[in-house]
Design a protein around this motif. Structure first.
Motif, PDB file in Angstrom:
ATOM      1  N   ASN A  54       0.839  -1.213   0.000  1.00 12.79           N
ATOM      2  CA  ASN A  54       0.000   0.000   0.000  1.00 12.79           C
ATOM      3  C   ASN A  54       0.868   1.255   0.000  1.00 12.79           C
ATOM      4  OD1 ASN A  54      -2.392  -1.427  -0.001  1.00 12.79           O
ATOM      5  ND2 ASN A  54      -2.600  -1.413   2.220  1.00 12.79           N
ATOM      6  N   LEU A  55       1.941   1.237   0.777  1.00 20.63           N
ATOM      7  CA  LEU A  55       2.857   2.380   0.799  1.00 20.63           C
ATOM      8  C   LEU A  55       3.565   2.527  -0.548  1.00 20.63           C
ATOM      9  CD1 LEU A  55       4.418   1.993   4.371  1.00 20.63           C
ATOM     10  CD2 LEU A  55       2.753   3.700   3.623  1.00 20.63           C
ATOM     11  N   GLN A  56       3.908   1.407  -1.167  1.00 15.16           N
ATOM     12  CA  GLN A  56       4.536   1.464  -2.489  1.00 15.16           C
ATOM     13  C   GLN A  56       3.591   2.063  -3.521  1.00 15.16           C
ATOM     14  OE1 GLN A  56       5.478  -2.738  -2.677  1.00 15.16           O
ATOM     15  NE2 GLN A  56       7.676  -2.360  -2.392  1.00 15.16           N
ATOM     16  N   ILE A  57       2.319   1.711  -3.428  1.00 11.50           N
ATOM     17  CA  ILE A  57       1.319   2.283  -4.337  1.00 11.50           C
ATOM     18  C   ILE A  57       1.248   3.790  -4.149  1.00 11.50           C
ATOM     19  CG2 ILE A  57      -1.156   2.445  -4.804  1.00 11.50           C
ATOM     20  CD1 ILE A  57      -0.196  -0.087  -5.961  1.00 11.50           C
ATOM     21  N   MET A  58       1.148   4.231  -2.894  1.00  6.94           N
ATOM     22  CA  MET A  58       1.037   5.670  -2.618  1.00  6.94           C
ATOM     23  C   MET A  58       2.282   6.420  -3.069  1.00  6.94           C
ATOM     24  SD  MET A  58      -0.915   5.917   1.065  1.00  6.94           S
ATOM     25  CE  MET A  58      -0.825   7.700   0.987  1.00  6.94           C
ATOM     26  N   ALA A  59       3.448   5.794  -2.901  1.00  3.43           N
ATOM     27  CA  ALA A  59       4.703   6.461  -3.283  1.00  3.43           C
ATOM     28  C   ALA A  59       4.882   6.539  -4.790  1.00  3.43           C
ATOM     29  CB  ALA A  59       5.887   5.727  -2.651  1.00  3.43           C
ATOM     30  N   SER A  60       4.079   5.792  -5.543  1.00  4.06           N
ATOM     31  CA  SER A  60       4.254   5.732  -6.990  1.00  4.06           C
ATOM     32  C   SER A  60       3.456   6.783  -7.748  1.00  4.06           C
ATOM     33  CB  SER A  60       3.845   4.342  -7.495  1.00  4.06           C
ATOM     34  OG  SER A  60       2.439   4.166  -7.402  1.00  4.06           O
ATOM     35  N   VAL A  61       2.657   7.564  -7.032  1.00  2.00           N
ATOM     36  CA  VAL A  61       1.811   8.564  -7.677  1.00  2.00           C
ATOM     37  C   VAL A  61       2.133   9.945  -7.114  1.00  2.00           C
ATOM     38  CG1 VAL A  61      -0.035   6.878  -8.037  1.00  2.00           C
ATOM     39  CG2 VAL A  61      -0.042   8.281  -5.971  1.00  2.00           C
ATOM     40  N   PRO A  62       1.734  11.019  -7.817  1.00  2.00           N
ATOM     41  CA  PRO A  62       1.958  12.358  -7.267  1.00  2.00           C
ATOM     42  C   PRO A  62       1.385  12.462  -5.866  1.00  2.00           C
ATOM     43  CG  PRO A  62       1.233  12.497  -9.538  1.00  2.00           C
ATOM     44  CD  PRO A  62       1.114  11.060  -9.145  1.00  2.00           C
ATOM     45  N   PRO A  63       2.158  12.912  -4.886  1.00  2.00           N
ATOM     46  CA  PRO A  63       1.737  12.827  -3.483  1.00  2.00           C
ATOM     47  C   PRO A  63       0.670  13.826  -3.061  1.00  2.00           C
ATOM     48  CG  PRO A  63       3.856  13.950  -3.644  1.00  2.00           C
ATOM     49  CD  PRO A  63       3.530  13.452  -5.028  1.00  2.00           C
ATOM     50  N   PHE A  64       0.578  14.982  -3.737  1.00  2.00           N
ATOM     51  CA  PHE A  64      -0.278  16.045  -3.208  1.00  2.00           C
ATOM     52  C   PHE A  64      -1.741  15.644  -3.049  1.00  2.00           C
ATOM     53  CE2 PHE A  64      -3.007  19.804  -3.672  1.00  2.00           C
ATOM     54  CZ  PHE A  64      -2.625  20.481  -2.520  1.00  2.00           C
ATOM     55  N   PRO A  65      -2.378  15.009  -4.056  1.00  2.00           N
ATOM     56  CA  PRO A  65      -3.789  14.646  -3.855  1.00  2.00           C
ATOM     57  C   PRO A  65      -4.007  13.745  -2.648  1.00  2.00           C
ATOM     58  CG  PRO A  65      -3.206  14.467  -6.170  1.00  2.00           C
ATOM     59  CD  PRO A  65      -1.927  14.677  -5.413  1.00  2.00           C
ATOM     60  N   PHE A  66      -3.092  12.771  -2.435  1.00  2.00           N
ATOM     61  CA  PHE A  66      -3.227  11.877  -1.288  1.00  2.00           C
ATOM     62  C   PHE A  66      -2.995  12.630   0.020  1.00  2.00           C
ATOM     63  CE2 PHE A  66      -2.838   8.337  -4.281  1.00  2.00           C
ATOM     64  CZ  PHE A  66      -3.737   7.436  -3.720  1.00  2.00           C
ATOM     65  N   LEU A  67      -1.950  13.461   0.066  1.00  2.00           N
ATOM     66  CA  LEU A  67      -1.656  14.200   1.294  1.00  2.00           C
ATOM     67  C   LEU A  67      -2.785  15.165   1.642  1.00  2.00           C
ATOM     68  CD1 LEU A  67       2.154  14.945   0.737  1.00  2.00           C
ATOM     69  CD2 LEU A  67       1.130  13.269   2.284  1.00  2.00           C
ATOM     70  N   GLU A  68      -3.322  15.826   0.619  1.00  2.00           N
ATOM     71  CA  GLU A  68      -4.433  16.748   0.848  1.00  2.00           C
ATOM     72  C   GLU A  68      -5.649  15.993   1.367  1.00  2.00           C
ATOM     73  OE1 GLU A  68      -6.660  20.388  -1.511  1.00  2.00           O
ATOM     74  OE2 GLU A  68      -6.098  18.591  -2.628  1.00  2.00           O
ATOM     75  N   ALA A  69      -5.964  14.844   0.766  1.00  2.00           N
ATOM     76  CA  ALA A  69      -7.120  14.055   1.205  1.00  2.00           C
ATOM     77  C   ALA A  69      -6.909  13.518   2.605  1.00  2.00           C
ATOM     78  CB  ALA A  69      -7.363  12.907   0.224  1.00  2.00           C
ATOM     79  N   ILE A  70      -5.692  13.028   2.904  1.00  2.00           N
ATOM     80  CA  ILE A  70      -5.401  12.531   4.257  1.00  2.00           C
ATOM     81  C   ILE A  70      -5.581  13.640   5.274  1.00  2.00           C
ATOM     82  CG2 ILE A  70      -3.534  11.710   5.756  1.00  2.00           C
ATOM     83  CD1 ILE A  70      -2.483  10.147   3.301  1.00  2.00           C
ATOM     84  N   GLY A  71      -5.093  14.856   4.945  1.00  2.00           N
ATOM     85  CA  GLY A  71      -5.267  15.991   5.849  1.00  2.00           C
ATOM     86  C   GLY A  71      -6.723  16.298   6.126  1.00  2.00           C
ATOM     87  N   LYS A  72      -7.539  16.277   5.079  1.00  2.00           N
ATOM     88  CA  LYS A  72      -8.964  16.558   5.251  1.00  2.00           C
ATOM     89  C   LYS A  72      -9.645  15.498   6.101  1.00  2.00           C
ATOM     90  CE  LYS A  72      -9.614  19.123   0.919  1.00  2.00           C
ATOM     91  NZ  LYS A  72     -10.227  19.099  -0.430  1.00  2.00           N
ATOM     92  N   VAL A  73      -9.299  14.223   5.851  1.00  2.00           N
ATOM     93  CA  VAL A  73      -9.924  13.132   6.602  1.00  2.00           C
ATOM     94  C   VAL A  73      -9.508  13.188   8.066  1.00  2.00           C
ATOM     95  CG1 VAL A  73      -9.977  10.631   6.871  1.00  2.00           C
ATOM     96  CG2 VAL A  73     -10.188  11.646   4.593  1.00  2.00           C
TER      97      VAL A  73
END
Length: 390
Positions: free
Chosen positions: A360-379
């Protein structure tokens, strides 16, 4: 009032799979009532999945593929599978198989009726259908009721996966029968995630489907217009016969479905939270769930087997749903990067909830991080705010 060991409320994928699993087990002599308002005598859908394991329905797989395709306006990825195979089952073959199995057991009844109510009795549950009451030790409720959920509810994310597909026969070769197109994002990405999906059965016959992840359904004519334009512009064909049509709506939500609404009632399928929240993938998850239900009935005389909460997948689903709900137009790019930068079977395992925490971490590291980081922050902020106001 007629009494049964099991009543299956709803004859969709989950209900029919459970009946089939029971009849292939030592519980096959149980008295069973299956209730559905439809006759299930048309090929109204296909179920597709990828796996390297056997299933109870391998004998009716109509076709399987070893290569998948993902594409957008600028890039085309053609990805060979090694261990897994992409497989499809026609709805009518599935229905006929279960119907033939039921016909072997005179104590199993398939009732065509509309279910009006499910209620708890003293030591059993009751189902009211077309004005008649039926009772059973266990009732399995597979009837998903969209009215029970609110898209605007603030405590969870909620999208709809809605699609229309045509099985077409063309006058000339237009399909590559060796390649499944899982995602073709060559369409406008506004107010949700939009893509086309192709199951090629031969060079001249295949299923072409337009799928959307969004809060609202589209006007009926929009699906037809999108399919017509795609066939003309991308597949470059206007001469085709529509053999069959498909239509469906699947909820995509991190809402926690209540598995046991009453002591003797178990919700199954989408109604029991079995569909993957962020993708809607269901068929294999239903097969694994119904196997565990039957095993639990045999070993413990209850269908409610013990589960370990897959918290990392629940968290990931919430993050992905937040991205889809807030910035659906970015999802096509994330999927393209995900497939481009990972082994294809790692992504497929991720889509079906079977990756490890490291993957799962490898998947997240393989894509542009901003959308995930922004969504994690909101959640995280949302959950923190909720706790602070309890």
């Amino acid at each position: 009032m007629e009494y049964y060991d099991f009543i299956i409320a709803g004859g969709g994928c989950a209900g029919l799979s459970l009946v089939y699993q029971i009849l292939n087990s030592p519980l096959c002599h149980s008295r069973i009532l299956l209730i559905d308002r439809n006759t299930k005598n048309a090929n109204d859908r296909t179920w597709s999945f990828w796996t390297d394991e056997k299933t109870a329905f391998d004998h009716i797989i109509s076709k399987e593929w070893q290569t998948v395709e993902i594409r957008d306006e600028t890039k085309r990825l053609v990805l060979p599978l090694t261990k897994q195979r992409y497989k499809t089952i026609r709805g009518i073959d599935f229905y006929d198989t279960v119907r033939a199995k039921i016909a072997q057991f005179p104590h199993v009844h398939w009732l065509q009726a509309t279910i009006e109510n499910i209620s708890q009795a003293a030591q059993s549950a009751e189902v009211r259908a077309d004005g008649q009451k039926y009772s059973a030790k266990w009732v399995f409720d597979s009837l998903f009721r969209p009215a029970d959920f609110s898209v605007s509810a603030p405590d969870y994310h909620y999208l709809l996966q809605h699609f229309q597909g045509y099985v077409i026969k063309t006058s000339r070769p237009v399909f590559d029968p060796q390649i499944v197109t899982m995602f073709d994002f060559r369409t406008e990405q506004i107010d949700g995630v939009h893509f086309f999906y192709i199951l090629p059965f031969s060079q001249t016959e295949g299923l072409v489907e337009f799928t959307v992840f969004s809060k609202e359904l589209l006007p009926k004519e929009t699906y037809q217009e999108k399919l017509g334009n795609y066939l003309a512009e991308k597949l470059q064909t206007t001469e085709y016969e529509i053999i069959e049509t498909e239509w469906g709506v699947i909820p995509m939500t991190d809402f926690r479905f209540e598995r046991r609404p009453m002591p003797n009632v178990m919700r199954i399928g989408t109604n029991g939270g079995i569909s993957r929240a962020s993708t809607g993938y269901t068929f294999l998850r239903i097969q694994k769930d119904t196997e565990k239900i039957v095993d639990s009935l045999l070993r413990f005389q209850t269908p409610f087997y013990q589960t370990i909460s897959p918290w990392q997948f629940e968290a990931m689903d919430t993050v992905i749903l937040n991205i889809m709900q807030q910035k659906g137009e970015t999802v096509s790019g994330l999927f393209m990067e995900m497939f481009a930068n990972n082994p294809v079977e790692r992504v497929l395992r991720f889509l079906e909830n079977s990756t490890s925490s490291v993957e799962n971490l490898q998947i997240m590291a393989s894509v542009p991080p901003f959308p995930f980081l922004e969504a994690i922050g909101k959640v995280v902020w949302k959950n923190t705010f909720k706790k602070a106001n309890l």
